[in-house]
Design a protein around this motif. Structure first.
Motif, PDB file in Angstrom:
ATOM      1  N   ALA A  24       0.833  -1.193   0.000  1.00  0.00           N
ATOM      2  CA  ALA A  24       0.000   0.000   0.000  1.00  0.00           C
ATOM      3  C   ALA A  24       0.872   1.250   0.000  1.00  0.00           C
ATOM      4  CB  ALA A  24      -0.909   0.009   1.223  1.00  0.00           C
ATOM      5  N   SER A  25       0.472   2.233  -0.756  1.00  0.00           N
ATOM      6  CA  SER A  25       1.193   3.507  -0.783  1.00  0.00           C
ATOM      7  C   SER A  25       0.187   4.645  -0.799  1.00  0.00           C
ATOM      8  CB  SER A  25       2.112   3.589  -2.004  1.00  0.00           C
ATOM      9  OG  SER A  25       1.368   3.505  -3.200  1.00  0.00           O
ATOM     10  N   GLY A  26       0.677   5.846  -0.504  1.00  0.00           N
ATOM     11  CA  GLY A  26      -0.201   7.006  -0.429  1.00  0.00           C
ATOM     12  C   GLY A  26      -0.507   7.327   1.016  1.00  0.00           C
ATOM     13  N   THR A  27      -1.737   7.728   1.274  1.00  0.00           N
ATOM     14  CA  THR A  27      -2.156   8.132   2.626  1.00  0.00           C
ATOM     15  C   THR A  27      -2.571   6.891   3.398  1.00  0.00           C
ATOM     16  OG1 THR A  27      -2.970  10.173   1.632  1.00  0.00           O
ATOM     17  CG2 THR A  27      -3.586   9.738   3.913  1.00  0.00           C
ATOM     18  N   THR A  28      -1.602   6.185   3.944  1.00  0.00           N
ATOM     19  CA  THR A  28      -1.868   4.880   4.549  1.00  0.00           C
ATOM     20  C   THR A  28      -1.814   4.875   6.059  1.00  0.00           C
ATOM     21  OG1 THR A  28       0.462   4.277   4.425  1.00  0.00           O
ATOM     22  CG2 THR A  28      -0.900   3.725   2.520  1.00  0.00           C
ATOM     23  N   PHE A  29      -1.467   6.004   6.690  1.00  0.00           N
ATOM     24  CA  PHE A  29      -1.106   5.971   8.105  1.00  0.00           C
ATOM     25  C   PHE A  29      -2.237   5.521   9.010  1.00  0.00           C
ATOM     26  CE2 PHE A  29      -3.312   9.725   9.658  1.00  0.00           C
ATOM     27  CZ  PHE A  29      -3.527  10.438   8.503  1.00  0.00           C
ATOM     28  N   SER A  30      -3.499   5.692   8.610  1.00  0.00           N
ATOM     29  CA  SER A  30      -4.585   5.284   9.500  1.00  0.00           C
ATOM     30  C   SER A  30      -5.487   4.224   8.892  1.00  0.00           C
ATOM     31  CB  SER A  30      -5.413   6.491   9.912  1.00  0.00           C
ATOM     32  OG  SER A  30      -5.980   7.103   8.780  1.00  0.00           O
ATOM     33  N   LEU A  31      -5.002   3.551   7.850  1.00  0.00           N
ATOM     34  CA  LEU A  31      -5.783   2.449   7.306  1.00  0.00           C
ATOM     35  C   LEU A  31      -5.999   1.411   8.385  1.00  0.00           C
ATOM     36  CD1 LEU A  31      -4.356   1.672   3.761  1.00  0.00           C
ATOM     37  CD2 LEU A  31      -6.662   2.425   4.323  1.00  0.00           C
ATOM     38  N   ASN A  32      -7.229   0.945   8.540  1.00  0.00           N
ATOM     39  CA  ASN A  32      -7.504  -0.036   9.578  1.00  0.00           C
ATOM     40  C   ASN A  32      -7.529  -1.448   9.003  1.00  0.00           C
ATOM     41  OD1 ASN A  32      -8.086  -1.226  12.031  1.00  0.00           O
ATOM     42  ND2 ASN A  32     -10.284  -0.845  11.852  1.00  0.00           N
ATOM     43  N   THR A  33      -8.564  -1.754   8.256  1.00  0.00           N
ATOM     44  CA  THR A  33      -8.732  -3.119   7.777  1.00  0.00           C
ATOM     45  C   THR A  33      -8.142  -3.293   6.377  1.00  0.00           C
ATOM     46  OG1 THR A  33     -10.762  -3.324   9.049  1.00  0.00           O
ATOM     47  CG2 THR A  33     -10.431  -4.907   7.283  1.00  0.00           C
ATOM     48  N   LYS A  43     -19.000 -15.771 -10.371  1.00  0.00           N
ATOM     49  CA  LYS A  43     -19.358 -15.661  -8.961  1.00  0.00           C
ATOM     50  C   LYS A  43     -19.083 -14.254  -8.450  1.00  0.00           C
ATOM     51  CE  LYS A  43     -18.729 -20.505  -7.720  1.00  0.00           C
ATOM     52  NZ  LYS A  43     -18.118 -21.443  -6.731  1.00  0.00           N
ATOM     53  N   GLN A  44     -19.694 -13.942  -7.311  1.00  0.00           N
ATOM     54  CA  GLN A  44     -19.475 -12.644  -6.702  1.00  0.00           C
ATOM     55  C   GLN A  44     -18.135 -12.611  -5.979  1.00  0.00           C
ATOM     56  OE1 GLN A  44     -22.896 -11.903  -4.170  1.00  0.00           O
ATOM     57  NE2 GLN A  44     -23.963 -10.852  -5.827  1.00  0.00           N
ATOM     58  N   ARG A  45     -17.631 -11.409  -5.836  1.00  0.00           N
ATOM     59  CA  ARG A  45     -16.398 -11.233  -5.084  1.00  0.00           C
ATOM     60  C   ARG A  45     -16.662 -11.550  -3.621  1.00  0.00           C
ATOM     61  NH1 ARG A  45     -12.962  -5.988  -6.580  1.00  0.00           N
ATOM     62  NH2 ARG A  45     -13.567  -6.859  -8.612  1.00  0.00           N
ATOM     63  N   GLU A  46     -15.759 -12.291  -2.993  1.00  0.00           N
ATOM     64  CA  GLU A  46     -15.965 -12.713  -1.612  1.00  0.00           C
ATOM     65  C   GLU A  46     -14.701 -12.499  -0.777  1.00  0.00           C
ATOM     66  OE1 GLU A  46     -16.694 -16.933  -1.484  1.00  0.00           O
ATOM     67  OE2 GLU A  46     -14.778 -17.421  -2.441  1.00  0.00           O
ATOM     68  N   LEU A  47     -14.918 -12.348   0.506  1.00  0.00           N
ATOM     69  CA  LEU A  47     -13.797 -12.241   1.435  1.00  0.00           C
ATOM     70  C   LEU A  47     -13.073 -13.570   1.518  1.00  0.00           C
ATOM     71  CD1 LEU A  47     -12.224 -10.851   3.831  1.00  0.00           C
ATOM     72  CD2 LEU A  47     -13.964 -11.866   5.313  1.00  0.00           C
ATOM     73  N   VAL A  48     -11.748 -13.531   1.432  1.00  0.00           N
ATOM     74  CA  VAL A  48     -10.912 -14.696   1.700  1.00  0.00           C
ATOM     75  C   VAL A  48     -10.353 -14.586   3.114  1.00  0.00           C
ATOM     76  CG1 VAL A  48      -8.844 -15.970   1.043  1.00  0.00           C
ATOM     77  CG2 VAL A  48     -10.309 -14.967  -0.726  1.00  0.00           C
ATOM     78  N   ALA A  49      -9.708 -13.455   3.393  1.00  0.00           N
ATOM     79  CA  ALA A  49      -9.142 -13.221   4.719  1.00  0.00           C
ATOM     80  C   ALA A  49      -8.924 -11.733   4.909  1.00  0.00           C
ATOM     81  CB  ALA A  49      -7.821 -13.971   4.901  1.00  0.00           C
ATOM     82  N   GLY A  50      -9.159 -11.257   6.127  1.00  0.00           N
ATOM     83  CA  GLY A  50      -8.949  -9.859   6.430  1.00  0.00           C
ATOM     84  C   GLY A  50      -8.222  -9.717   7.750  1.00  0.00           C
ATOM     85  N   ILE A  51      -7.596  -8.564   7.936  1.00  0.00           N
ATOM     86  CA  ILE A  51      -6.848  -8.308   9.165  1.00  0.00           C
ATOM     87  C   ILE A  51      -6.918  -6.831   9.500  1.00  0.00           C
ATOM     88  CG2 ILE A  51      -4.672  -8.045   7.888  1.00  0.00           C
ATOM     89  CD1 ILE A  51      -3.279  -9.418  10.321  1.00  0.00           C
ATOM     90  N   THR A  52      -7.128  -6.531  10.765  1.00  0.00           N
ATOM     91  CA  THR A  52      -7.156  -5.136  11.192  1.00  0.00           C
ATOM     92  C   THR A  52      -5.756  -4.674  11.571  1.00  0.00           C
ATOM     93  OG1 THR A  52      -7.495  -5.622  13.523  1.00  0.00           O
ATOM     94  CG2 THR A  52      -9.469  -5.485  12.126  1.00  0.00           C
ATOM     95  N   ARG A  53      -5.644  -3.385  11.798  1.00  0.00           N
ATOM     96  CA  ARG A  53      -4.346  -2.813  12.151  1.00  0.00           C
ATOM     97  C   ARG A  53      -3.795  -3.443  13.433  1.00  0.00           C
ATOM     98  NH1 ARG A  53      -1.902   1.296   9.840  1.00  0.00           N
ATOM     99  NH2 ARG A  53      -0.186   2.352  10.940  1.00  0.00           N
ATOM    100  N   ASN A  73       2.560  -3.326   9.547  1.00  0.00           N
ATOM    101  CA  ASN A  73       2.088  -1.943   9.551  1.00  0.00           C
ATOM    102  C   ASN A  73       3.204  -0.956   9.206  1.00  0.00           C
ATOM    103  OD1 ASN A  73      -0.583  -2.626  10.253  1.00  0.00           O
ATOM    104  ND2 ASN A  73      -0.061  -2.665  12.428  1.00  0.00           N
ATOM    105  N   ALA A  74       4.417  -1.255   9.623  1.00  0.00           N
ATOM    106  CA  ALA A  74       5.531  -0.351   9.356  1.00  0.00           C
ATOM    107  C   ALA A  74       5.833  -0.271   7.860  1.00  0.00           C
ATOM    108  CB  ALA A  74       6.767  -0.808  10.115  1.00  0.00           C
ATOM    109  N   LYS A  75       5.666  -1.401   7.160  1.00  0.00           N
ATOM    110  CA  LYS A  75       5.957  -1.446   5.730  1.00  0.00           C
ATOM    111  C   LYS A  75       4.714  -1.276   4.869  1.00  0.00           C
ATOM    112  CE  LYS A  75      10.025  -4.410   6.235  1.00  0.00           C
ATOM    113  NZ  LYS A  75      10.676  -5.691   5.853  1.00  0.00           N
ATOM    114  N   ASN A  76       3.549  -1.178   5.506  1.00  0.00           N
ATOM    115  CA  ASN A  76       2.282  -1.045   4.772  1.00  0.00           C
ATOM    116  C   ASN A  76       2.074  -2.191   3.786  1.00  0.00           C
ATOM    117  OD1 ASN A  76       1.448   1.429   5.972  1.00  0.00           O
ATOM    118  ND2 ASN A  76       2.933   2.499   4.693  1.00  0.00           N
ATOM    119  N   THR A  77       2.299  -3.388   4.267  1.00  0.00           N
ATOM    120  CA  THR A  77       2.106  -4.562   3.417  1.00  0.00           C
ATOM    121  C   THR A  77       1.182  -5.571   4.107  1.00  0.00           C
ATOM    122  OG1 THR A  77       4.061  -5.661   4.307  1.00  0.00           O
ATOM    123  CG2 THR A  77       4.365  -4.336   2.320  1.00  0.00           C
ATOM    124  N   VAL A  78       0.487  -6.337   3.292  1.00  0.00           N
ATOM    125  CA  VAL A  78      -0.329  -7.435   3.786  1.00  0.00           C
ATOM    126  C   VAL A  78      -0.070  -8.625   2.876  1.00  0.00           C
ATOM    127  CG1 VAL A  78      -2.366  -6.741   2.462  1.00  0.00           C
ATOM    128  CG2 VAL A  78      -2.633  -8.186   4.479  1.00  0.00           C
TER     129      VAL A  78
END
Length: 121
Positions: A24-33, A43-53, A73-78
């Motif tokens: 992730a890049s840009g204004t990422t400092f407060s992205l939560n989920t 088929k419809q788009r579906e959740l596979v896995a999610g993670i909060t901050r 969170n430090a590298k803004n990667t998931v």
């Protein structure tokens, strides 16, 4: 604005493993989920896995025990570690993010362009 770029898709045999990454890049400092979503043909788009901050996770029942989501969170990667892949895991996998706390596709504010995962039987 937030930009999300996925990498790591490809072709794998059933039973194999893949690792997807999203930066992730840009204004990422407060992205939560942040999360991974997939869309199979017809088929419809579906959740596979999610993670909060803070590290709370949510998995689709179909991937529990096989997939693991992680976040730096430090590298803004998931990332999504996918093991014991099945043909039904085939689809386009999207990275997504939101300032909120929900995991549903509708709640996501930003989306990557997607990366194709194909699992052959």
């Amino acid at each position: 604005q937030v930009q999300l770029v996925e990498s790591g898709g490809g072709l794998v045999q059933a039973g194999g493993s893949l690792r997807l990454s999203c930066a992730a890049s840009g204004t990422t400092f407060s992205l939560n989920t942040m999360g991974w979503y997939r869309q199979a043909p017809g088929k419809q788009r579906e959740l596979v896995a999610g993670i909060t901050r803070r590290g709370s996770t949510n998995y689709a029942d179909s991937v529990k025990g096989r997939f693991t989501i992680s976040r730096d969170n430090a590298k803004n990667t998931v990332s999504l570690e996918m093991n014991s892949l099945l043909p039904e895991d085939t689809g386009v996998y999207y990275c997504a993010a939101t300032w909120g706390a929900e995991f549903t596709p509708r709640a996501m504010d930003y989306w990557g362009e997607g990366t194709l995962v194909t699992v052959s039987s």
